[in-house]
Design a protein around this motif. Structure first.
Motif, PDB file in Angstrom:
ATOM      1  N   GLU A  33       0.834  -1.205   0.000  1.00 33.30           N
ATOM      2  CA  GLU A  33       0.000   0.000   0.000  1.00 33.30           C
ATOM      3  C   GLU A  33       0.869   1.256   0.000  1.00 33.30           C
ATOM      4  O   GLU A  33       0.576   2.230  -0.702  1.00 33.30           O
ATOM      5  N   MET A  34       1.940   1.231   0.762  1.00 32.92           N
ATOM      6  CA  MET A  34       2.854   2.381   0.815  1.00 32.92           C
ATOM      7  C   MET A  34       3.481   2.624  -0.556  1.00 32.92           C
ATOM      8  O   MET A  34       3.600   3.766  -0.992  1.00 32.92           O
ATOM      9  N   ALA A  35       3.881   1.560  -1.225  1.00 35.08           N
ATOM     10  CA  ALA A  35       4.474   1.688  -2.560  1.00 35.08           C
ATOM     11  C   ALA A  35       3.471   2.339  -3.510  1.00 35.08           C
ATOM     12  O   ALA A  35       3.828   3.209  -4.309  1.00 35.08           O
ATOM     13  N   SER A  36       2.219   1.942  -3.390  1.00 33.10           N
ATOM     14  CA  SER A  36       1.169   2.511  -4.230  1.00 33.10           C
ATOM     15  C   SER A  36       0.981   4.003  -3.931  1.00 33.10           C
ATOM     16  O   SER A  36       0.876   4.813  -4.844  1.00 33.10           O
ATOM     17  N   GLN A  37       0.948   4.362  -2.654  1.00 30.05           N
ATOM     18  CA  GLN A  37       0.768   5.759  -2.262  1.00 30.05           C
ATOM     19  C   GLN A  37       1.905   6.646  -2.752  1.00 30.05           C
ATOM     20  O   GLN A  37       1.685   7.778  -3.179  1.00 30.05           O
ATOM     21  N   TYR A  38       3.127   6.147  -2.661  1.00 28.56           N
ATOM     22  CA  TYR A  38       4.291   6.934  -3.057  1.00 28.56           C
ATOM     23  C   TYR A  38       4.602   6.807  -4.554  1.00 28.56           C
ATOM     24  O   TYR A  38       5.447   7.535  -5.073  1.00 28.56           O
ATOM     25  N   GLY A  39       3.955   5.862  -5.218  1.00 22.44           N
ATOM     26  CA  GLY A  39       4.202   5.670  -6.638  1.00 22.44           C
ATOM     27  C   GLY A  39       5.586   5.118  -6.932  1.00 22.44           C
ATOM     28  O   GLY A  39       6.221   5.498  -7.921  1.00 22.44           O
ATOM     29  N   VAL A  40       6.052   4.233  -6.040  1.00 19.85           N
ATOM     30  CA  VAL A  40       7.369   3.599  -6.193  1.00 19.85           C
ATOM     31  C   VAL A  40       7.215   2.092  -6.061  1.00 19.85           C
ATOM     32  O   VAL A  40       6.131   1.593  -5.786  1.00 19.85           O
ATOM     33  N   THR A  41       8.312   1.378  -6.219  1.00 22.85           N
ATOM     34  CA  THR A  41       8.264  -0.077  -6.107  1.00 22.85           C
ATOM     35  C   THR A  41       8.331  -0.521  -4.645  1.00 22.85           C
ATOM     36  O   THR A  41       8.778   0.233  -3.768  1.00 22.85           O
ATOM     37  N   TYR A  42       7.904  -1.749  -4.420  1.00 20.91           N
ATOM     38  CA  TYR A  42       7.967  -2.352  -3.086  1.00 20.91           C
ATOM     39  C   TYR A  42       9.386  -2.307  -2.525  1.00 20.91           C
ATOM     40  O   TYR A  42       9.583  -1.898  -1.371  1.00 20.91           O
ATOM     41  N   PRO A  43      10.422  -2.715  -3.306  1.00 17.91           N
ATOM     42  CA  PRO A  43      11.790  -2.674  -2.755  1.00 17.91           C
ATOM     43  C   PRO A  43      12.230  -1.264  -2.348  1.00 17.91           C
ATOM     44  O   PRO A  43      12.987  -1.108  -1.378  1.00 17.91           O
ATOM     45  N   THR A  44      11.750  -0.248  -3.044  1.00 18.75           N
ATOM     46  CA  THR A  44      12.097   1.133  -2.682  1.00 18.75           C
ATOM     47  C   THR A  44      11.526   1.486  -1.313  1.00 18.75           C
ATOM     48  O   THR A  44      12.210   2.084  -0.475  1.00 18.75           O
ATOM     49  N   VAL A  45      10.276   1.094  -1.071  1.00 13.07           N
ATOM     50  CA  VAL A  45       9.647   1.360   0.225  1.00 13.07           C
ATOM     51  C   VAL A  45      10.347   0.546   1.310  1.00 13.07           C
ATOM     52  O   VAL A  45      10.585   1.036   2.413  1.00 13.07           O
ATOM     53  N   ARG A  46      10.700  -0.699   0.997  1.00 13.67           N
ATOM     54  CA  ARG A  46      11.396  -1.555   1.969  1.00 13.67           C
ATOM     55  C   ARG A  46      12.728  -0.934   2.364  1.00 13.67           C
ATOM     56  O   ARG A  46      13.091  -0.918   3.539  1.00 13.67           O
ATOM     57  N   LEU A  47      13.460  -0.395   1.390  1.00 10.03           N
ATOM     58  CA  LEU A  47      14.740   0.254   1.666  1.00 10.03           C
ATOM     59  C   LEU A  47      14.541   1.473   2.561  1.00 10.03           C
ATOM     60  O   LEU A  47      15.290   1.681   3.515  1.00 10.03           O
ATOM     61  N   ARG A  48      13.536   2.257   2.266  1.00 13.58           N
ATOM     62  CA  ARG A  48      13.261   3.446   3.086  1.00 13.58           C
ATOM     63  C   ARG A  48      12.903   3.050   4.510  1.00 13.58           C
ATOM     64  O   ARG A  48      13.358   3.674   5.472  1.00 13.58           O
ATOM     65  N   LEU A  49      12.095   2.005   4.657  1.00 12.11           N
ATOM     66  CA  LEU A  49      11.739   1.520   5.990  1.00 12.11           C
ATOM     67  C   LEU A  49      12.975   1.009   6.725  1.00 12.11           C
ATOM     68  O   LEU A  49      13.167   1.298   7.908  1.00 12.11           O
ATOM     69  N   ASP A  50      13.826   0.273   6.030  1.00 10.22           N
ATOM     70  CA  ASP A  50      15.056  -0.234   6.650  1.00 10.22           C
ATOM     71  C   ASP A  50      15.942   0.910   7.141  1.00 10.22           C
ATOM     72  O   ASP A  50      16.519   0.843   8.231  1.00 10.22           O
ATOM     73  N   ARG A  51      16.055   1.966   6.340  1.00 10.03           N
ATOM     74  CA  ARG A  51      16.872   3.127   6.746  1.00 10.03           C
ATOM     75  C   ARG A  51      16.245   3.837   7.939  1.00 10.03           C
ATOM     76  O   ARG A  51      16.954   4.298   8.827  1.00 10.03           O
ATOM     77  N   LEU A  52      14.932   3.913   7.965  1.00 11.46           N
ATOM     78  CA  LEU A  52      14.238   4.524   9.089  1.00 11.46           C
ATOM     79  C   LEU A  52      14.460   3.707  10.359  1.00 11.46           C
ATOM     80  O   LEU A  52      14.719   4.262  11.432  1.00 11.46           O
ATOM     81  N   ILE A  53      14.413   2.400  10.231  1.00 11.73           N
ATOM     82  CA  ILE A  53      14.695   1.518  11.367  1.00 11.73           C
ATOM     83  C   ILE A  53      16.119   1.750  11.865  1.00 11.73           C
ATOM     84  O   ILE A  53      16.361   1.860  13.073  1.00 11.73           O
ATOM     85  N   GLN A  54      17.068   1.872  10.946  1.00 12.59           N
ATOM     86  CA  GLN A  54      18.457   2.138  11.324  1.00 12.59           C
ATOM     87  C   GLN A  54      18.580   3.461  12.071  1.00 12.59           C
ATOM     88  O   GLN A  54      19.283   3.545  13.079  1.00 12.59           O
ATOM     89  N   LYS A  55      17.900   4.498  11.592  1.00 17.90           N
ATOM     90  CA  LYS A  55      17.942   5.801  12.257  1.00 17.90           C
ATOM     91  C   LYS A  55      17.438   5.696  13.692  1.00 17.90           C
ATOM     92  O   LYS A  55      18.014   6.267  14.609  1.00 17.90           O
ATOM     93  N   ILE A  56      16.350   4.966  13.868  1.00 14.62           N
ATOM     94  CA  ILE A  56      15.775   4.814  15.209  1.00 14.62           C
ATOM     95  C   ILE A  56      16.723   4.023  16.104  1.00 14.62           C
ATOM     96  O   ILE A  56      16.945   4.383  17.263  1.00 14.62           O
ATOM     97  N   GLN A  57      17.305   2.950  15.581  1.00 14.05           N
ATOM     98  CA  GLN A  57      18.245   2.151  16.370  1.00 14.05           C
ATOM     99  C   GLN A  57      19.467   2.977  16.759  1.00 14.05           C
ATOM    100  O   GLN A  57      19.943   2.890  17.894  1.00 14.05           O
ATOM    101  N   ILE A  58      19.968   3.781  15.833  1.00 11.41           N
ATOM    102  CA  ILE A  58      21.120   4.632  16.133  1.00 11.41           C
ATOM    103  C   ILE A  58      20.761   5.625  17.223  1.00 11.41           C
ATOM    104  O   ILE A  58      21.539   5.857  18.149  1.00 11.41           O
ATOM    105  N   SER A  59      19.585   6.203  17.127  1.00  9.46           N
ATOM    106  CA  SER A  59      19.135   7.158  18.128  1.00  9.46           C
ATOM    107  C   SER A  59      19.026   6.496  19.499  1.00  9.46           C
ATOM    108  O   SER A  59      19.390   7.088  20.506  1.00  9.46           O
ATOM    109  N   GLU A  60      18.557   5.267  19.528  1.00  6.48           N
ATOM    110  CA  GLU A  60      18.438   4.530  20.785  1.00  6.48           C
ATOM    111  C   GLU A  60      19.809   4.270  21.408  1.00  6.48           C
ATOM    112  O   GLU A  60      19.953   4.252  22.614  1.00  6.48           O
ATOM    113  N   ASN A  61      20.833   4.086  20.557  1.00  3.86           N
ATOM    114  CA  ASN A  61      22.179   3.782  21.039  1.00  3.86           C
ATOM    115  C   ASN A  61      23.052   5.023  21.189  1.00  3.86           C
ATOM    116  O   ASN A  61      24.214   4.922  21.562  1.00  3.86           O
ATOM    117  N   ALA A  62      22.514   6.201  20.922  1.00  2.00           N
ATOM    118  CA  ALA A  62      23.297   7.436  20.933  1.00  2.00           C
ATOM    119  C   ALA A  62      23.878   7.758  22.304  1.00  2.00           C
ATOM    120  O   ALA A  62      24.928   8.379  22.399  1.00  2.00           O
TER     121      ALA A  62
END
Length: 100
Positions: A33-62
Motif C-alpha cells: 500500500e505504501m508503494a502505491s501511495q508513493y508511486g514507487v516499487t515495493y523494494p524502494t519502500v522496503r529500503l526506506r523503511l530499513d533506513r528509518l529503522i536504522q535511524k531509530i536504532q542509532i538514536s536509541e544507542n546514541a
C-alpha cells in the motif's frame, strides 16, 4: 492522553520520516500500500523503511557514544558514504583507546 514530550528517537527524525511513519500506520503496515501511495516499487519502500529503522536504532544507542551515533546517522542519511563512516569510527575508537 496527549503526548507532551516527544521521545528522543522521534525528535531526531526528519519531518518526512515522521510523515512516512504516519502513512505506514494508516496503511496498517502494508508496504504494498505504501508503494502505491508513493508511486514507487515495493523494494524502494522496503529500503526506506530499513533506513528509518536504522535511524531509530542509532538514536536509541546514541547515549553510549554520541559521536559514533552522529557518524552512523550521517551514513544512513547518505551524507557520507559507509566506507568513510567506518574509517572515522575506527580512528575515533583508536584515539579513545590511547587515552585509557
Amino acid at each position: 492522553m496527549a503526548v507532551e514530550v516527544v521521545p528522543d528517537w522521534m525528535a531526531n527524525l526528519e519531518d518526512e520520516d515522521v510523515s512516512f511513519i504516519k502513512k505506514f500506520l494508516l496503511a496498517s503496515g502494508s508496504l504494498k500500500e505504501m508503494a502505491s501511495q508513493y508511486g514507487v516499487t515495493y523494494p524502494t519502500v522496503r529500503l526506506r523503511l530499513d533506513r528509518l529503522i536504522q535511524k531509530i536504532q542509532i538514536s536509541e544507542n546514541a547515549e553510549a557514544d554520541p559521536y559514533i551515533a552522529l557518524i552512523k546517522r550521517l551514513a544512513v542519511s547518505d551524507k557520507i558514504d559507509f566506507d568513510t563512516a567506518k574509517i572515522l569510527i575506527h580512528e575515533y575508537k583508536k584515539t579513545k583507546e590511547v587515552k585509557k
